[in-house]
Motif scaffolding. Structure first.
Motif, PDB file in Angstrom:
ATOM      1  N   GLY A 151      -2.394  -5.750   8.418  1.00  9.84           N
ATOM      2  CA  GLY A 151      -3.558  -5.126   7.795  1.00  9.84           C
ATOM      3  C   GLY A 151      -3.441  -3.619   7.654  1.00  9.84           C
ATOM      4  O   GLY A 151      -4.446  -2.910   7.682  1.00  9.84           O
ATOM      5  N   THR A 157       7.704  -1.152   2.548  1.00 11.04           N
ATOM      6  CA  THR A 157       6.915  -2.245   1.988  1.00 11.04           C
ATOM      7  C   THR A 157       7.728  -3.320   1.287  1.00 11.04           C
ATOM      8  O   THR A 157       7.197  -4.373   0.967  1.00 11.04           O
ATOM      9  CB  THR A 157       5.879  -1.700   0.985  1.00 11.04           C
ATOM     10  N   GLN A 195      -1.968  -2.008   4.993  1.00  8.50           N
ATOM     11  CA  GLN A 195      -1.658  -1.628   3.612  1.00  8.50           C
ATOM     12  C   GLN A 195      -2.457  -0.430   3.118  1.00  8.50           C
ATOM     13  O   GLN A 195      -2.043   0.250   2.185  1.00  8.50           O
ATOM     14  CB  GLN A 195      -1.806  -2.819   2.653  1.00  8.50           C
ATOM     15  N   GLU A 196      -3.574  -0.133   3.734  1.00 13.44           N
ATOM     16  CA  GLU A 196      -4.402   1.013   3.337  1.00 13.44           C
ATOM     17  C   GLU A 196      -3.895   2.337   3.915  1.00 13.44           C
ATOM     18  O   GLU A 196      -4.345   3.395   3.508  1.00 13.44           O
ATOM     19  CB  GLU A 196      -5.859   0.794   3.772  1.00 13.44           C
ATOM     20  N   GLU A 233       1.137  -6.028   5.332  1.00 15.53           N
ATOM     21  CA  GLU A 233      -0.035  -6.832   4.989  1.00 15.53           C
ATOM     22  C   GLU A 233      -0.457  -7.714   6.167  1.00 15.53           C
ATOM     23  O   GLU A 233      -1.649  -7.867   6.439  1.00 15.53           O
ATOM     24  CB  GLU A 233       0.234  -7.708   3.752  1.00 15.53           C
ATOM     25  N   GLN A 271       6.597  -9.024   4.772  1.00 20.31           N
ATOM     26  CA  GLN A 271       5.419  -8.237   4.413  1.00 20.31           C
ATOM     27  C   GLN A 271       4.548  -7.900   5.627  1.00 20.31           C
ATOM     28  O   GLN A 271       3.337  -8.103   5.634  1.00 20.31           O
ATOM     29  CB  GLN A 271       4.618  -8.957   3.331  1.00 20.31           C
ATOM     30  N   ARG A 293       2.978   2.600   5.383  1.00 15.06           N
ATOM     31  CA  ARG A 293       3.843   2.184   4.271  1.00 15.06           C
ATOM     32  C   ARG A 293       5.110   3.031   4.200  1.00 15.06           C
ATOM     33  O   ARG A 293       6.186   2.523   3.906  1.00 15.06           O
ATOM     34  CB  ARG A 293       3.071   2.252   2.960  1.00 15.06           C
TER      35      ARG A 293
END
Length: 126
Positions: A84, A97, A86-87, A81, A78, A92
């Motif tokens: 940081g 992911t 993921q936004e 994540e 992951q 992605r």
């Protein structure tokens, strides 16, 4: 490698990139997007590296395969994540992911196709 070959790899890389973008934006099925897209991405990476470097076919092919395995392993842990990201949709999409053994299979198939095509090119020159 001849400059002409580098141009041909570059053109093929652009074509594969366009196909990958079309798949990502417009195709949401159960075969082309998850499987064919992963096979083609190996060719995209391979052609891009061949267009800008002078490494041997086998070196770039193996390097591409190892790189794809490492990205897939990062997905398992992951990495999006962890970093940081993921936004960020672009992260992605580019990194991915979720880990999948099917992705590993598709990357391996892409690698085999590259070797097959390059071997055919060598045989045709002789």
């Amino acid at each position: 490698m001849k400059p002409r070959s580098k141009i041909q790899y570059g053109i093929l890389a652009v074509i594969l990139f366009i196909i990958e973008v079309i798949i990502a934006l417009y195709i949401n099925d159960s075969f082309i997007r998850p499987f064919l897209g992963d096979v083609l991405v190996i060719g995209l990476i391979y052609c891009t590296v061949m267009a800008i470097s002078s490494y041997r076919v086998i070196t770039v092919a193996i390097g591409t395969l190892i790189f794809s395995y490492l990205v897939e392993t990062a997905q398992y842990f992951q990495i999006i994540e962890v970093l940081g990201l993921q936004e960020f949709r672009w992260a992605r999409v580019i990194i991915g992911t979720s880990f999948s053994w099917w992705d590993i299979v598709c990357y391996s198939i892409g690698f085999i196709i590259i070797l097959f095509i390059e071997k055919k090119k060598i045989l045709l020159r002789e």
